[in-house]
Design a protein around this motif. Structure first.
Motif, PDB file in Angstrom:
ATOM      1  N   ARG A 334      43.345  33.625  38.750  1.00  0.00           N
ATOM      2  CA  ARG A 334      43.129  32.632  39.801  1.00  0.00           C
ATOM      3  C   ARG A 334      44.455  32.217  40.420  1.00  0.00           C
ATOM      4  N   TRP A 335      44.410  31.996  41.714  1.00  0.00           N
ATOM      5  CA  TRP A 335      45.568  31.514  42.453  1.00  0.00           C
ATOM      6  C   TRP A 335      45.180  30.221  43.157  1.00  0.00           C
ATOM      7  N   ASN A 336      45.831  29.122  42.753  1.00  0.00           N
ATOM      8  CA  ASN A 336      45.622  27.829  43.406  1.00  0.00           C
ATOM      9  C   ASN A 336      46.662  27.626  44.497  1.00  0.00           C
ATOM     10  N   LEU A 337      46.203  27.248  45.681  1.00  0.00           N
ATOM     11  CA  LEU A 337      47.082  26.947  46.804  1.00  0.00           C
ATOM     12  C   LEU A 337      46.894  25.491  47.185  1.00  0.00           C
ATOM     13  N   PHE A 338      47.972  24.695  47.089  1.00  0.00           N
ATOM     14  CA  PHE A 338      47.911  23.271  47.405  1.00  0.00           C
ATOM     15  C   PHE A 338      48.554  23.017  48.768  1.00  0.00           C
ATOM     16  N   SER A 339      47.964  22.119  49.532  1.00  0.00           N
ATOM     17  CA  SER A 339      48.640  21.531  50.684  1.00  0.00           C
ATOM     18  C   SER A 339      48.199  20.085  50.761  1.00  0.00           C
ATOM     19  N   ARG A 340      48.658  19.355  51.759  1.00  0.00           N
ATOM     20  CA  ARG A 340      48.353  17.928  51.791  1.00  0.00           C
ATOM     21  C   ARG A 340      46.849  17.674  51.894  1.00  0.00           C
ATOM     22  N   ARG A 341      46.163  18.501  52.701  1.00  0.00           N
ATOM     23  CA  ARG A 341      44.749  18.240  52.936  1.00  0.00           C
ATOM     24  C   ARG A 341      43.843  19.368  52.437  1.00  0.00           C
ATOM     25  N   LEU A 342      44.415  20.494  52.156  1.00  0.00           N
ATOM     26  CA  LEU A 342      43.609  21.657  51.764  1.00  0.00           C
ATOM     27  C   LEU A 342      43.941  22.087  50.340  1.00  0.00           C
ATOM     28  N   PHE A 343      42.880  22.311  49.576  1.00  0.00           N
ATOM     29  CA  PHE A 343      43.026  22.938  48.260  1.00  0.00           C
ATOM     30  C   PHE A 343      42.238  24.245  48.295  1.00  0.00           C
ATOM     31  N   ALA A 344      42.892  25.341  47.904  1.00  0.00           N
ATOM     32  CA  ALA A 344      42.239  26.649  47.913  1.00  0.00           C
ATOM     33  C   ALA A 344      42.359  27.280  46.533  1.00  0.00           C
ATOM     34  N   ASN A 345      41.303  27.955  46.126  1.00  0.00           N
ATOM     35  CA  ASN A 345      41.286  28.665  44.851  1.00  0.00           C
ATOM     36  C   ASN A 345      40.737  30.074  45.081  1.00  0.00           C
ATOM     37  N   PHE A 346      41.562  31.082  44.825  1.00  0.00           N
ATOM     38  CA  PHE A 346      41.168  32.479  44.977  1.00  0.00           C
ATOM     39  C   PHE A 346      41.015  33.084  43.580  1.00  0.00           C
ATOM     40  N   THR A 347      39.881  33.736  43.340  1.00  0.00           N
ATOM     41  CA  THR A 347      39.532  34.161  41.986  1.00  0.00           C
ATOM     42  C   THR A 347      39.070  35.608  41.964  1.00  0.00           C
ATOM     43  N   ASN A 374      30.083  43.395  35.703  1.00  0.00           N
ATOM     44  CA  ASN A 374      30.224  42.922  37.074  1.00  0.00           C
ATOM     45  C   ASN A 374      31.691  42.639  37.411  1.00  0.00           C
ATOM     46  N   TYR A 375      32.009  42.850  38.690  1.00  0.00           N
ATOM     47  CA  TYR A 375      33.315  42.503  39.261  1.00  0.00           C
ATOM     48  C   TYR A 375      33.063  41.489  40.374  1.00  0.00           C
ATOM     49  N   LYS A 376      33.840  40.420  40.379  1.00  0.00           N
ATOM     50  CA  LYS A 376      33.590  39.337  41.325  1.00  0.00           C
ATOM     51  C   LYS A 376      34.883  38.915  42.021  1.00  0.00           C
ATOM     52  N   LEU A 377      34.803  38.727  43.328  1.00  0.00           N
ATOM     53  CA  LEU A 377      35.880  38.144  44.125  1.00  0.00           C
ATOM     54  C   LEU A 377      35.347  36.880  44.782  1.00  0.00           C
ATOM     55  N   LYS A 378      36.159  35.825  44.785  1.00  0.00           N
ATOM     56  CA  LYS A 378      35.667  34.530  45.253  1.00  0.00           C
ATOM     57  C   LYS A 378      36.805  33.741  45.870  1.00  0.00           C
ATOM     58  N   ALA A 379      36.504  33.003  46.926  1.00  0.00           N
ATOM     59  CA  ALA A 379      37.461  32.088  47.552  1.00  0.00           C
ATOM     60  C   ALA A 379      36.769  30.758  47.795  1.00  0.00           C
ATOM     61  N   ASP A 380      37.374  29.673  47.302  1.00  0.00           N
ATOM     62  CA  ASP A 380      36.819  28.334  47.462  1.00  0.00           C
ATOM     63  C   ASP A 380      37.861  27.437  48.122  1.00  0.00           C
ATOM     64  N   PHE A 381      37.400  26.585  49.050  1.00  0.00           N
ATOM     65  CA  PHE A 381      38.297  25.706  49.786  1.00  0.00           C
ATOM     66  C   PHE A 381      37.723  24.289  49.791  1.00  0.00           C
ATOM     67  N   SER A 382      38.615  23.318  49.716  1.00  0.00           N
ATOM     68  CA  SER A 382      38.237  21.911  49.854  1.00  0.00           C
ATOM     69  C   SER A 382      39.218  21.264  50.830  1.00  0.00           C
TER      70      SER A 382
END
Length: 787
Positions: A334-347, A374-382
């Motif tokens: 997993r890769w977490n990307l932080f910014s002031r208003r956006l949180f992203a998680n790529f898995t 199974n193989y899974k790719l996922k991207a989540d944003f808040s």
């Protein structure tokens, strides 16, 4: 699809933010000061505005506020509260380290929870368990167990003692999405269900959604069990070892790169087979092991990388008769990307469940190997919008490979013919968009939409049945039979066999009546595209999973729920009552005597029906003080209806609703932990539940000197009422080492695992019922040492 989600998010941002007022963003991450672990669920409140949020699973938060100085309070049960004042003129990053509160000797504080979350959170039909509660709860042979503990919550049951899997609000065992660091776990049991695959030493957070699940989750009808592993101590090297009646455990953790990251590794193995083999030469064995790993590294203030994995395996062998081995393997990055208003998680995720069986019957020696991968790719944003509002969106895709069975002979003397059942492949893409919306000071909404799809792919040869009927009813013989195959259709590599798609709306609302009470309602629709094919009442090592496709449609469920939630005595007690109704479509059931093992055409053994489940759940919980725990009660009904093919056939029970195998009308649990003295604590479990449905013969007849039972009504009877009492006593030393003494089933109740009928040995005309039980009284002792 991705462009549409992004456009919608930008539109929401434009609508929500008023250009007439200058705003600023306060964001950051909250960690435990002692070990650097991220703290999810921390209550972050702007006291001057009475708005706020909670940290996500990675300890991150973000608030969009009017310009100016604001006081922000950070609070969490078991930790000292912190208040900070924001910069009035610019965006600010506030990273916080919270220290554990000093608890008076003889008192207990359950962490991983904000004080008023029970009432203020928009979530309902959800429950969190801290790992300390799991470790204090008495369990079979003293082995702290996540799955056994969640079965003590209202709405969560099991079909029988020691059964693999669990059932949530009437759902089957395969209708639970079980996640370990976002990787799917297809069979969460060790030793045929006596214990779960989750090692309590490395487990950090446990959360189960029984309904109203957020739009980011999909693929299973009944529940989501989300288990997260610890990140590892980023401050110093630490270790923990434990030994009990069943197994031994070891955990090591520590910092890497001068505290920029950390790691944790845990291993566990049962050792009953070691002692057995020391005194026996028949080569029998029964044991399990598992290994967990997790590491993380802070690339910079805005980027963080995680990698985790799990490997578990069971082995069961009876002399030179047969042997089985099964287990799960998962890996997550997993890769977490932080910014002031956006949180992203790529898995990225890899999951596999495999089963391996050897049979040594003379002349028929063979090996059976099956797996689902199974193989899974996922991207989540808040994305933080404005005060109390946020938008969440993302997309994912899963590739499945189903290998139901490869059979090979063992040795030259075996007469078994090599056989390989058809492999099946599928892709499951999905995307979601949801909004957290604080409408007024009293009303909050969470609403969203998930779009899921499923594509069954070749290569595979499929039969074409006459009149498109894989199963027909023979009125003369009064039985179901396989349909007539007119031809075979061949599909090439990656060729589309059949596709499905559907929308899954989700909505929740909370109306705050007072500061200590609220009403919540929720609705969700979910689609499930893969099915566990098994005519037993619980998941077993030989789990055959099958994708939707020709003749097997996706399962769907619609659930509504409403509840009243109240906190008492300054948040010391939490009380709730929830009512729910769930309707399930395209439920699979089986014809009498179905052959589900070496069968390439399982559709010839399946009948389709529907299900319904409804009930009321009550819970009272105390989280702090000398006495902690909960009292839970569930009244519910779970029923199935299988009308048949519509050609005059009886279906099951002549098409009438009948109790499902996991139907339990009443289920009462009491779980407590009492601090007797500064270093002693006493824990108890009391369980009382209606016995599960069972099918007994209604009559019998004689054929060739054999007495043959005749069955009519499915699940027309019930096993006796289930009840037991467990006790645990724990002594903790000054340096946090501990001794745990447990008695499971204190008064030696012989609860029914099953009841079967047989002919009396002395009089074949007499039919007798025989009850089997698994556990009587089971004492145990466990020692844990920290270093």
């Amino acid at each position: 699809m991705h462009k549409s989600l992004l456009t919608a998010c930008l539109l929401l941002t434009t609508i929500t933010n008023s250009p007439a007022q200058e705003t600023l963003t306060v964001s950051g991450q909250i960690k435990d000061a002692a070990d650097g672990e991220a703290l999810p669920g921390v209550n972050v409140v702007v006291t001057t505005l009475q708005v706020g949020t909670t940290t996500n699973a990675y300890g991150h938060y973000s608030l969009r506020l009017p310009a100016g100085a604001h006081e922000i309070s950070f609070s969490f049960i078991g930790y000292e509260s912190i208040v900070r004042t924001t910069d009035p003129h610019q965006d600010q990053v506030l990273n916080i380290e919270m220290r554990a509160a000093v608890i008076e000797l003889g008192q207990i504080a359950v962490s991983a929870h904000q004080a008023d979350e029970h009432v203020e959170s928009i979530e309902m039909s959800a429950a969190e368990l801290d790992i300390q509660t799991v470790q204090r709860t008495p369990a079979v042979l003293g082995e702290a167990d996540v799955v056994q503990t969640i079965q003590l919550l209202p709405g969560v049951t099991t079909v029988r003692e020691g059964a693999a899997g669990f059932n949530v609000r009437g759902g089957a065992a395969d209708q639970n999405l079980v996640l370990l660091d976002e990787a799917i776990v297809y069979n969460a049991a060790h030793l045929f269900g006596f214990f779960s695959v989750f090692n309590a030493d490395i487990t950090k957070d446990i959360k189960i959604y029984k309904g109203g699940s957020p739009a980011q989750y999909g693929g299973r009808l009944s529940s989501v069990l989300d288990v997260r592993q610890k990140e590892g101590n980023a401050k110093e090297f630490r270790g923990k070892a434990g030994i009990g009646v069943l197994s031994g455990r070891l955990l090591l953790e520590g910092p890497v790169a001068n505290g920029r990251g950390s790691y944790v590794i845990a291993a566990r193995r049962s050792y009953g087979d070691i002692f057995y083999n020391a005194f026996s030469s028949d080569k029998s064995t029964a044991h399990f092991y598992d290994v967990n790993f997790k590491g993380n590294y802070n690339i910079n203030d805005n980027n963080r990388l995680f990698i985790s994995g799990y490997r578990g395996r069971d082995a069961f062998k009876v002399a030179d008769i047969f042997g089985n081995a099964w287990g799960n393997t998962t890996a997550t990055i997993r890769w977490n990307l932080f910014s002031r208003r956006l949180f992203a998680n790529f898995t990225g995720v890899f999951s596999r469940y495999s089963y391996d069986s050897d049979t040594f019957t003379a002349g028929a020696e063979h090996n059976w190997l099956s797996h689902i991968t199974n193989y899974k790719l996922k991207a989540d944003f808040s994305y933080s919008l404005s005060e109390g509002n946020a938008v969440n969106f993302g997309a994912s895709t899963i590739h499945y490979n189903f290998t139901p069975g490869t059979i090979k002979p063992i040795g030259k003397a075996s007469s078994v013919v090599p056989t390989e059942l058809d492999q099946q492949n599928a892709i499951e893409p999905g995307a979601y968009l949801s909004l957290d919306h604080q409408l007024t000071d009293f009303i909050s909404l969470q609403y969203g939409l998930r779009l899921s799809a499923f594509r069954r792919q070749g290569a595979q040869d499929l039969p074409a049945y006459r009149d498109n009927q894989p199963i027909v009813y023979n009125e003369t013989l009064s039985r179901y039979e396989a349909g007539v195959v007119d031809s075979v259709i061949s599909f090439g590599e990656r060729e589309n066999i059949q596709s499905f798609a559907g929308l899954e709306p989700r909505a929740s609302a909370r109306w705050s009546l007072t500061e200590a009470s609220s009403i919540k309602v929720s609705y969700n629709r979910i689609r499930q595209y893969i099915h566990l094919i098994s005519n037993t009442t619980a998941s077993q090592p030989l789990d055959i999973w099958r994708p939707s496709g020709p003749f097997v449609e996706p399962q769907t469920a619609n659930q509504i729920a409403a509840g009243y939630f109240r906190n008492l005595q300054d948040n010391t007690y939490e009380a709730s009552i929830e009512a729910y109704y769930k309707k399930m479509n395209n439920q699979i059931d089986y014809v009498a005597g179905a052959d589900l093992t070496v069968n390439n055409n399982l559709e010839t053994e399946l009948l389709k029906g529907e299900g319904r489940s409804y009930g009321v759940e009550l819970m009272v919980r105390k989280r702090t003080g000398q006495l902690t725990g909960w009292l839970g009660y569930t009244w519910s009904r779970t029923e199935r209806q299988v009308p048949g093919l519509g050609n005059g056939d009886p279906g099951i029970n002549n098409g009438r609703y009948y109790p499902a195998s996991n139907d339990k009308t009443h289920d009462l649990t009491l779980t407590t932990v009492y601090a007797l003295k500064p270093r002693w604590s006493l824990s108890t479990n009391l369980v009382l539940a209606t016995g599960p449905p069972s099918t007994f013969p209604a009559s019998r007849y004689e054929f060739a000197n054999f007495i043959v039972p005749q069955y009519e009504t499915r699940h027309g009877a019930r096993l006796p009422t289930y009840h037991r009492l467990d006790l645990g006593l724990t002594y903790t030393t000054a340096n946090e080492n501990s001794w745990a003494f447990t008695i499971y089933n204190v008064y030696n109740r012989r609860n029914s695992a099953s009841v079967y009928v047989r002919q009396n040995e002395n009089d074949k005309l007499v039919t007798e019922a025989v009850q089997t039980s698994l556990f009587g009284i089971l004492p145990s002792i466990t020692y844990n040492r920290n270093f």
